[in-house]
Motif scaffolding. Structure first.
Motif, PDB file in Angstrom:
ATOM      1  N   ALA A  99       0.836  -1.210   0.000  1.00  0.00           N
ATOM      2  CA  ALA A  99       0.000   0.000   0.000  1.00  0.00           C
ATOM      3  C   ALA A  99       0.867   1.256   0.000  1.00  0.00           C
ATOM      4  N   LEU A 100       1.958   1.242   0.770  1.00  0.00           N
ATOM      5  CA  LEU A 100       2.867   2.387   0.772  1.00  0.00           C
ATOM      6  C   LEU A 100       3.537   2.552  -0.583  1.00  0.00           C
ATOM      7  N   ALA A 101       3.909   1.443  -1.222  1.00  0.00           N
ATOM      8  CA  ALA A 101       4.536   1.520  -2.545  1.00  0.00           C
ATOM      9  C   ALA A 101       3.567   2.110  -3.571  1.00  0.00           C
ATOM     10  N   PHE A 102       2.314   1.649  -3.532  1.00  0.00           N
ATOM     11  CA  PHE A 102       1.321   2.222  -4.434  1.00  0.00           C
ATOM     12  C   PHE A 102       1.121   3.716  -4.151  1.00  0.00           C
ATOM     13  N   GLY A 103       1.159   4.087  -2.866  1.00  0.00           N
ATOM     14  CA  GLY A 103       0.969   5.487  -2.515  1.00  0.00           C
ATOM     15  C   GLY A 103       2.087   6.375  -3.021  1.00  0.00           C
TER      16      GLY A 103
ATOM     17  N   GLY B  95      -1.208   5.042   3.066  1.00  0.00           N
ATOM     18  CA  GLY B  95      -0.628   3.782   2.622  1.00  0.00           C
ATOM     19  C   GLY B  95       0.267   3.164   3.671  1.00  0.00           C
ATOM     20  N   TYR B  96       1.047   3.993   4.339  1.00  0.00           N
ATOM     21  CA  TYR B  96       1.903   3.492   5.428  1.00  0.00           C
ATOM     22  C   TYR B  96       1.050   2.971   6.578  1.00  0.00           C
ATOM     23  N   ILE B  97      -0.012   3.703   6.932  1.00  0.00           N
ATOM     24  CA  ILE B  97      -0.896   3.259   8.013  1.00  0.00           C
ATOM     25  C   ILE B  97      -1.623   1.976   7.627  1.00  0.00           C
ATOM     26  N   ALA B  98      -2.015   1.873   6.350  1.00  0.00           N
ATOM     27  CA  ALA B  98      -2.759   0.692   5.902  1.00  0.00           C
ATOM     28  C   ALA B  98      -1.935  -0.574   6.033  1.00  0.00           C
ATOM     29  N   ASP B  99      -0.647  -0.489   5.781  1.00  0.00           N
ATOM     30  CA  ASP B  99       0.202  -1.680   5.925  1.00  0.00           C
ATOM     31  C   ASP B  99       0.334  -2.102   7.382  1.00  0.00           C
TER      32      ASP B  99
ATOM     33  N   ALA C 260      -4.332  -1.482  -3.858  1.00  0.00           N
ATOM     34  CA  ALA C 260      -3.849  -2.367  -2.792  1.00  0.00           C
ATOM     35  C   ALA C 260      -4.942  -3.316  -2.322  1.00  0.00           C
ATOM     36  N   LEU C 261      -6.194  -2.859  -2.302  1.00  0.00           N
ATOM     37  CA  LEU C 261      -7.304  -3.741  -1.935  1.00  0.00           C
ATOM     38  C   LEU C 261      -7.479  -4.849  -2.968  1.00  0.00           C
TER      39      LEU C 261
END
Length: 350
Positions: free
Chosen positions: A119-123, A250-254, A306-307
């Motif tokens: 998710a962070l990479a996509f962000g 994205g960082y929080i989602a991971d 990411a989802l």
């Protein structure tokens, strides 16, 4: 009297400088020699022929672009519409196709290199479009003032060319490509899975209203007293804060869960529209809304792929992401016109 004589002299000079479209022997008897050169005099006389849809329509003061001749379209409406709307508006058709062909391969390739921090990479990857949304509008606006519109477009094209050369030399997938025959059913099969169908349905509803602030926040701010110069910076502000909205969530989602983070940012976006944008009166509420909504809506762009990647096979990430965005693009296409029609209806009822 002096202004009238100057106007008459200017008219005579313009007539003398105009090119001759037909010789004197070929002029129609019904046209007087001293008649002004209008489109009705230049085009051939078609009074004895059946009128087409173009000829029956209201007269246009100026052709859509040089070279357009209604008499070139014998069937009237369909060919003329295609010639004006499709060919003349080709940048509006070609640009999104080109942008999609750049964005989705890069996004699919990025997903193959990461798992825990996907998710962070996509962000981080999606934040590039927000950065472009800040730089390009301001750059184009200043270049138009200094060098004109053609060079503004050339400058943007040269900048994009340099960036695309670098992207083509560096972006690659961890998994080697496996060419196979193209099949439309491969894009339809994922919708048979309930998790994917629910993700696409929710994304469709979010996209339906996501771009309304992007298109109408400037008009709304100017209506409530913001100066045109300041209102022009609302969208760059929104895009600038969206850089953080695409990376921090994205960082929080991971860490806390990608679906959990998406739910939280979606609710935040709705609350900002209902509780901050609609009651906004004055400059500060609009600036705050642009900043906060840029953060919350930016999370969707990075978290939605990411989802899809979380519920899909790694070899199907690109195909399924493309299927999802193909569906929700319909919502993005219809949302703004519907919003504008509702606003126009509200103005009519007042």
């Amino acid at each position: 009297m002096s202004s009238a004589s100057a106007s008459t002299t200017s008219t005579v000079n313009d007539k003398q400088n105009k090119p001759s479209y037909a010789s004197s022997s070929s002029k129609s008897p019904s046209i007087k020699d001293d008649a002004p050169d209008t489109e009705a005099n230049i085009l051939p006389d078609t009074s004895d022929q059946p009128q087409s849809d173009v000829e029956k329509a209201d007269p246009v003061a100026k052709p859509a672009f040089a070279g357009f001749d209604p008499s070139s379209f014998p069937d009237g409406g369909l060919q003329a519409w295609f010639f004006i709307e499709v060919i003349n508006d080709s940048p509006g058709v070609c640009s999104p196709i080109g942008a999609s062909m750049i964005f989705y391969p890069a996004m699919s390739s990025t997903g193959t290199w990461f798992f825990k921090r996907r998710a962070l990479a996509f962000g981080i990857m999606a934040a590039g479009s927000s950065l472009g949304g800040v730089i390009l509008p301001i750059m184009v606006d200043h270049v138009i003032d200094q060098a004109g519109f053609p060079w503004a477009m050339r400058s943007a094209a040269f900048l994009l060319l340099a960036l695309l050369v670098y992207a083509n030399l560096t972006v690659r997938s961890r998994l080697p490509p496996s060419p196979k025959p193209w099949s439309l059913m491969e894009f339809i099969f994922p919708f048979q899975e309930l998790p994917f169908l629910l993700v696409v349905s929710a994304s469709f509803l979010f996209f339906f209203g996501m771009f309304l602030p992007f298109n109408y926040v400037i008009l709304s701010a100017e209506y409530h007293g913001m100066s045109q110069r300041l209102a022009a910076y609302l969208v760059p502000i929104l895009n600038a804060v969206s850089i953080f909205g695409r990376t921090i969530p994205g960082y929080i989602a991971d860490k806390s869960g990608r679906f959990n983070t998406m739910i939280a940012t979606s609710i935040l976006s709705a609350l900002l529209v209902l509780c901050l944008w609609l009651p906004a009166r004055g400059n500060i509420p609009y600036i705050l809304f642009a900043a906060f909504f840029g953060f919350s809506s930016g999370a969707f762009v990075s978290l939605a792929p990411a989802l899809v990647a979380q519920i899909s096979d790694i070899r199907q990430i690109g195909l399924r992401t493309g299927s999802m965005f193909a569906v929700i693009s319909v919502a993005a296409l219809c949302g703004n016109p519907i919003g504008g029609a509702l606003e126009q209806q509200k103005i009519t009822l007042r």
